[in-house]
Design an enzyme around this catalytic site. Structure first.
Site, PDB file in Angstrom:
ATOM      1  N   ASP A  36       0.806  -1.228   0.000  1.00 36.97           N
ATOM      2  CA  ASP A  36       0.000   0.000   0.000  1.00 36.97           C
ATOM      3  C   ASP A  36       0.837   1.277   0.000  1.00 36.97           C
ATOM      4  O   ASP A  36       0.277   2.375   0.052  1.00 36.97           O
ATOM      5  CB  ASP A  36      -0.936   0.017   1.214  1.00 36.97           C
ATOM      6  CG  ASP A  36      -2.190  -0.809   0.964  1.00 36.97           C
ATOM      7  OD1 ASP A  36      -2.315  -1.346  -0.144  1.00 36.97           O
ATOM      8  OD2 ASP A  36      -3.030  -0.914   1.870  1.00 36.97           O
ATOM      9  N   ASP A 292     -15.956  37.070 -33.113  1.00 35.35           N
ATOM     10  CA  ASP A 292     -15.314  35.754 -33.165  1.00 35.35           C
ATOM     11  C   ASP A 292     -16.033  34.730 -32.301  1.00 35.35           C
ATOM     12  O   ASP A 292     -16.032  33.539 -32.608  1.00 35.35           O
ATOM     13  CB  ASP A 292     -13.853  35.860 -32.700  1.00 35.35           C
ATOM     14  CG  ASP A 292     -12.978  36.569 -33.721  1.00 35.35           C
ATOM     15  OD1 ASP A 292     -13.439  36.727 -34.868  1.00 35.35           O
ATOM     16  OD2 ASP A 292     -11.851  36.949 -33.370  1.00 35.35           O
ATOM     17  N   GLY A 427      -9.715  22.553 -33.836  1.00 36.77           N
ATOM     18  CA  GLY A 427     -10.607  21.695 -34.608  1.00 36.77           C
ATOM     19  C   GLY A 427     -11.072  22.388 -35.872  1.00 36.77           C
ATOM     20  O   GLY A 427     -11.154  21.794 -36.947  1.00 36.77           O
ATOM     21  N   LEU A 428     -11.357  23.691 -35.774  1.00 36.05           N
ATOM     22  CA  LEU A 428     -11.755  24.447 -36.953  1.00 36.05           C
ATOM     23  C   LEU A 428     -10.613  24.507 -37.954  1.00 36.05           C
ATOM     24  O   LEU A 428     -10.816  24.378 -39.162  1.00 36.05           O
ATOM     25  CB  LEU A 428     -12.159  25.865 -36.537  1.00 36.05           C
ATOM     26  CG  LEU A 428     -12.495  26.840 -37.680  1.00 36.05           C
ATOM     27  CD1 LEU A 428     -13.705  26.341 -38.456  1.00 36.05           C
ATOM     28  CD2 LEU A 428     -12.754  28.238 -37.136  1.00 36.05           C
TER      29      LEU A 428
END
Length: 534
Positions: A36, A292, A427-428
């Site tokens: 542990d 934007d 992503g864009l």
């Protein structure tokens, strides 16, 4: 109990370790088997600390079980006190040691160690890490303050006593700890924010506090419950016994930070904050009003985290960035009621679970364009091809930055803005590259202004005329045949933005299955798109 690859929370003794490691002058004796001791790595590796947590393990082995393990416990306790000279001693046991029933806390109380001893009874098989941290902090403060609790019926000072004492108001910051999410930077941000409004910080606990600091907790005019998972029980106890009011608004995001300042100013009898303070102090309000930001409006976001950060993220996403929250959940069962209330406001049913596979399935079903979660959601989102920002523990070492990166206050809103918006903007960018991949500038052989630099070919060569199109087997049709994607279908699918590609694939397959179509071509994709757009 079930075996799992990942877990959102460790056992409660890890929560106790978080409190001990966050403080100075506190030592934790943990009755535990040899294996542990793994929990040390959580602090030395993930938190990048230059020292081990202040924990002494009894580290009994199988051969010790035939003898007197109680003597092993007492010997370990005495050695820890002699060596580390702690100002307060925590004594507890791990889940395995709990089965032996040695009761190490009772043994420690009978040893006359000369230091305050707090015995921790942490039920390992029914509770988890955050509960263990909250219970440890509560029991430690209760043990140190027991002689200072006013007698029943004693008049308690109000939050404006600072005026009678001719001093500045002061507050406690409760809940920041190691292995929390950006706690160190949150404390720094709030110190500056409160100082700007004429408020001093009395004690920060447990992060950086000593036992003597905990004894000064009642001297504050108010307690700020920054992380309810850790500080909730303690704040309630201080309010009941010392009359110290609690500010429970967590200042994550523009709206919550403004509400936090209004609430604490009203409580302490201070002048209300300026209405335009957010516009002067953070870039997020400006961006939310800009042209934007319209790109983000309506973006689908799935949120799963600890309760504090999940609720804050849902509020910021829906009210400050214009996202559409399509999923909200938490692994924090102790705060499930608050998460369910936040989900209900958004017309959702909260997901309360500690099964990361169930969370991944819910994420896939929701088909979001952005995921806000823990390091587990980051892995799941990567498999699903969805951008993700980590907003909560459990976290990876990369989520403990060396730079200043708070989540709370005005600067925290800036950090959140960068962390959440950039994945979508990337992503864009990828989407635009995919859209224009057939332009001459992306064709192999085109040279840029840097002579000799050639862009790589981004599209596989077309199959020679007359050859059969390659098909990709995927699943089964209702009639039992194989459902396949043709090369033209896969090519058209690849032009769709990656963050919604999974949803389009699933919708198209469902459309093909309903109509008994065995091969998905480019035309099938168009037909499915038209069908689901109606």
């Amino acid at each position: 109990m079930e075996l799992t690859l990942w877990t959102y929370e460790g056992p409660p003794h890890v929560g106790a370790m978080r409190i001990a490691a966050s403080m100075e002058g506190v030592h934790y004796v943990l009755h535990a088997p040899q294996g542990d001791t793994y929990a040390d790595l959580l602090f030395t590796m993930i938190e990048r600390r230059d020292r081990r947590p202040p924990v002494t393990y009894t580290t009994f082995q199988a051969r010790d079980l035939g003898g007197d393990t109680a003597e092993l416990v007492k010997r370990s306790i005495q050695q820890a006190v002699d060596r580390f000279q702690p100002e307060a001693l925590l004594v507890g046991e791990s889940c395995t040691a709990e089965l032996i029933q040695d009761q190490p806390g009772s043994l420690a109380h009978g040893m006359n160690l000369g230091v305050p001893v707090v015995s921790l009874d942490l039920p390992a098989y029914s509770k988890k890490e955050n509960w263990g941290a909250a219970e440890t902090l509560y029991q430690l403060c209760r043990g140190l303050l027991k002689d200072l609790v006013p007698a029943p019926g004693t008049a308690k000072p109000g939050p404006e006593r600072w005026k009678q004492e001719n001093r500045r108001p002061r507050v406690n910051l409760l809940g920041p700890s190691l292995l929390g999410f950006r706690c160190r930077d949150d404390v720094r941000e709030l110190r500056g924010l409160l100082a700007d409004h004429g408020i001093d910080v009395n004690v920060v606990a447990p992060l950086g506090a000593r036992p003597a600091d905990l004894i000064r907790l009642p001297a504050a005019d108010a307690n700020l419950c920054l992380y309810p998972e850790v500080a909730g029980p303690l704040c309630s106890w201080l309010e009941r016994n010392f009359g110290t009011p609690v500010v429970r608004t967590v200042p994550i995001g523009i709206g919550a930070t403004a509400q936090f300042l209004r609430e604490i100013s009203a409580l302490l009898g201070l002048e209300p904050p300026e209405l335009r303070e957010a516009d002067r102090s953070s870039r997020l309000p400006w961006y939310s009003k800009s042209v934007d930001s319209t790109y983000l409006t309506g973006k689908r976001v799935f949120i799963f985290a600890d309760a504090t950060h999940a609720i804050a993220a849902a509020r910021i996403a829906s009210r400050e960035l214009g996202f559409t929250v399509v999923g909200l959940g938490s692994y924090s069962r102790e705060q499930a009621r608050e998460v369910r209330a936040a989900a209900k406001e958004l017309g959702l049913e909260a997901l309360i679970s500690d099964d990361y596979l169930a969370v991944e399935q819910a994420m896939a079903d929701a088909a979001p364009e952005l995921v806000l979660g823990t390091q587990m959601e980051r892995h799941s989102a990567k498999r699903l091809g969805i951008p993700c920002a980590v907003i909560s523990a459990p976290l990876h070492v990369q989520d403990v930055p060396a730079r200043y990166a708070p989540q709370m206050g005005w600067e925290g809103a800036n950090v959140i803005f960068d962390s959440w918006v950039h994945p979508l903007m990337m992503g864009l960018e990828e989407h635009l590259i995919g859209m224009f991949r057939h332009d001459f500038e992306f064709v192999d052989g085109h040279f840029s202004h840097l002579e000799g630099a050639s862009a790589p070919a981004l599209q596989p060569p077309a199959a020679p005329a007359g050859e059969a199109q390659e098909v990709t087997p995927l699943s089964a049709t209702p009639e039992g045949g194989a459902l396949r994607w043709t090369a033209s279908g896969e090519a058209e699918l690849s032009r769709i933005p990656f963050f919604v590609r999974g949803k389009v694939r699933r919708n198209t397959e469902a459309y093909a299955n309903e109509r008994g179509v065995a091969e998905i071509t480019e035309e099938t994709l168009y037909e499915a798109k038209a069908h689901f757009s109606r």
